[in-house]
Design an enzyme around this catalytic site. Structure first.
Site, PDB file in Angstrom:
ATOM      1  N   LYS A  59      26.760  20.750 -47.270  1.00 35.36           N
ATOM      2  CA  LYS A  59      26.247  19.583 -47.988  1.00 35.36           C
ATOM      3  C   LYS A  59      27.008  19.417 -49.296  1.00 35.36           C
ATOM      4  O   LYS A  59      27.241  20.394 -50.022  1.00 35.36           O
ATOM      5  CB  LYS A  59      24.751  19.777 -48.250  1.00 35.36           C
ATOM      6  CG  LYS A  59      24.041  18.596 -48.882  1.00 35.36           C
ATOM      7  CD  LYS A  59      22.563  18.941 -49.072  1.00 35.36           C
ATOM      8  CE  LYS A  59      21.777  17.802 -49.686  1.00 35.36           C
ATOM      9  NZ  LYS A  59      20.359  18.177 -49.921  1.00 35.36           N
ATOM     10  N   SER A 116      17.377  14.990 -47.812  1.00 38.83           N
ATOM     11  CA  SER A 116      18.690  14.546 -48.213  1.00 38.83           C
ATOM     12  C   SER A 116      19.839  15.253 -47.501  1.00 38.83           C
ATOM     13  O   SER A 116      21.007  14.903 -47.699  1.00 38.83           O
ATOM     14  CB  SER A 116      18.858  14.734 -49.723  1.00 38.83           C
ATOM     15  OG  SER A 116      18.738  16.101 -50.094  1.00 38.83           O
ATOM     16  N   SER A 163      14.088  18.524 -48.104  1.00 36.76           N
ATOM     17  CA  SER A 163      15.392  18.013 -47.670  1.00 36.76           C
ATOM     18  C   SER A 163      16.105  18.837 -46.617  1.00 36.76           C
ATOM     19  O   SER A 163      17.138  18.409 -46.106  1.00 36.76           O
ATOM     20  CB  SER A 163      16.310  17.835 -48.887  1.00 36.76           C
ATOM     21  OG  SER A 163      15.852  16.788 -49.696  1.00 36.76           O
TER      22      SER A 163
END
Length: 472
Positions: free
Chosen positions: A85, A159, A183
């Site tokens: 990420k 996210s 997330s």
């Protein structure tokens, strides 16, 4: 020795990839080339990858193959392609946080990335996220929409949605995400993956001393419980800079391989967030999982968790985390309009306010953990609503975006405040063709129980490892 083909890759998870590369049945270079080919074949329709690291990944693979040929012992993740990420620093890539605020490539890996590479994993790309991970939908002015492999008209959640889409489509066996309010669990539920948010302080945030104060942590999104555990055993452990430190020493992979014993499991579909009603599909998933757990021999009962209100602890840390990250970027003016609005709206979050929020965190944690006086594990929905169509955030400012996010975080965010481990466990697809996930929450420092219980459910109720259309 035969090469691993593009069509072989989706069926090889972490454990199987390590077996193939350490026995010499496949070269690391072949595995990495296949991952890169999968990205080229599928990312155009998903928009999961932010920055591709193809040349460096191939050279890393060649180095690992040469080391094995020279007799060096392989690491526990030898040859496993991973994605990261884009809030975690990867040497040579820009740490974008999902936007355009930074432009200089990172000079060094974040500690969790360093540990992955030291264990033999090969970083092939960074993955998309909403700017600063503020929302449970992976879309932004900079990155556009990231799409769910199960249905490209739907969000993969967020996210960590880019990582989830990459893993669920078989681009890589596993990827790193982060969880400051759900997330890891939210996109895992939306994409049919196993996603464990670990105990606060279990995974280092170095070189930073914290991630969103007491809320945030890094962790993997995976297609199986064991794969998640194998990665956690590599990245877990604090450093001297970490503000939070977890307890417990049992290896996670060992926990995922053992029987959980007979547990007291309480279930509830009551949301933490008032005014949110869970979709009937998610209520049914909890009830079905409760029956399965009872059939497996556990003591299962409906409970009222008497949730505390986490608002006074969560909201200041949310704003404070975004303001800290925004203050640290190179080009504040390049941040998207909604982020700059969020920054302004959080101006009231002073150090004194954050101190009060952290004090409130302790009170919320104490109240939330009272449920574990009566049960060993709490079973709830992972999210309240089904995956939304892409474009959820279009035209919305901070307040309307926060309202849109409420159903996604309604069961998840409390456990970031409390710090407890919590996992999203797949239940398989629903009648609408999209995955369903339930949440298992454990006692403080008790990831091993969640992993052993999740592995037991996984064996009793196998779920699809890949989104339809991505198995070949």
């Amino acid at each position: 020795m035969t090469d691993l083909s593009v069509t072989d890759l989706p069926r090889a998870g972490v454990a199987e990839t390590v077996r193939l590369t350490t026995t010499g049945e496949r070269t690391v270079r072949a595995v990495v080339d296949a991952a890169l080919a999968r990205i080229q074949a599928h990312d155009g329709g998903l928009n999961a990858v932010s920055q591709l690291r193809a040349d460096r990944a191939r050279s890393d693979a060649d180095r690992l193959d040469a080391a094995r040929a020279a007799g060096e012992a392989p690491g526990p993740l030898h040859g496993v392609p991973v994605v990261i990420k884009e809030e975690l620093a990867v040497e040579g890539l820009v740490t974008t946080f999902g936007g355009e605020g930074n432009s200089t490539p990172a000079a060094a890996d974040a500690e969790v990335v360093r540990r992955l590479r030291a264990a033999g994993a090969v970083v092939v790309a960074s993955t998309t996220m909403p700017e600063f991970g503020a929302w449970p939908f992976t879309e932004s002015a900079s990155r556009g929409y990231t799409r769910n492999p199960w249905d490209r008209t739907r969000t993969p959640g967020g996210s960590s949605g880019g990582t989830a889409a990459a893993v669920a489509s078989g681009m890589v066996p596993v990827g790193m995400g982060g969880d400051g309010g759900g997330s890891i669990r939210i996109p895992s539920a939306a994409c049919g993956l196993f996603g464990l948010k670990p105990q606060r302080g279990r995974v280092t945030s170095a070189p930073a001393d914290q991630l969103w104060w007491a809320l945030g942590t890094a962790g993997p999104l995976a297609r199986s419980v064991l794969d998640s555990a194998l990665v956690y055993d590599v990245v877990r452990g604090h450093t001297e800079v970490d503000r939070w430190r977890a307890g417990g020493t049992e290896p996670f992979a060992a926990a995922a391989r053992r029987e959980p014993g007979r547990l007291r499991i309480g279930w509830s579909t009551k949301p933490v967030t008032r005014g949110v009603r869970p979709d009937p599909v998610h209520v049914q998933a909890v009830q079905d999982t409760a029956r399965l757990l009872s059939d497996l021999g556990h003591d299962v009962r409906e409970v009222d968790p008497h949730y505390p209100d986490p608002t006074l602890a969560f909201v200041p840390q949310f704003f404070g985390g975004i303001r800290d990250e925004a203050d640290a970027v190179e080009h504040f003016s390049r941040l998207e309009r909604r982020t700059r609005e969020t920054y302004r709206l959080g101006s009231w979050v002073t150090p004194r306010v954050l101190d009060r929020a952290l004090a409130a965190t302790e009170k919320v944690a104490a109240k939330a953990n009272r449920v574990f006086e009566h049960v060993d594990v709490l079973l709830t929905p992972a999210v309240a609503h089904r995956p939304a169509p892409v474009g959820v955030l279009d035209g919305k400012g901070t307040v309307r975006s926060a309202l849109a996010a409420m159903p996604a975080i309604a069961y998840a965010a409390l456990w970031n405040v409390a710090g407890n481990p919590a996992a999203s466990l797949p239940c398989g697809p629903a009648a609408d063709g999209l995955p369903v996930g339930v949440q298992l929450v454990g006692r403080t420092d008790d990831e091993p129980t969640l992993l052993s219980l999740s592995a037991q459910v996984e064996a009793a109720r196998p779920w699809p490892l890949l989104a339809p259309g991505y198995a070949a």
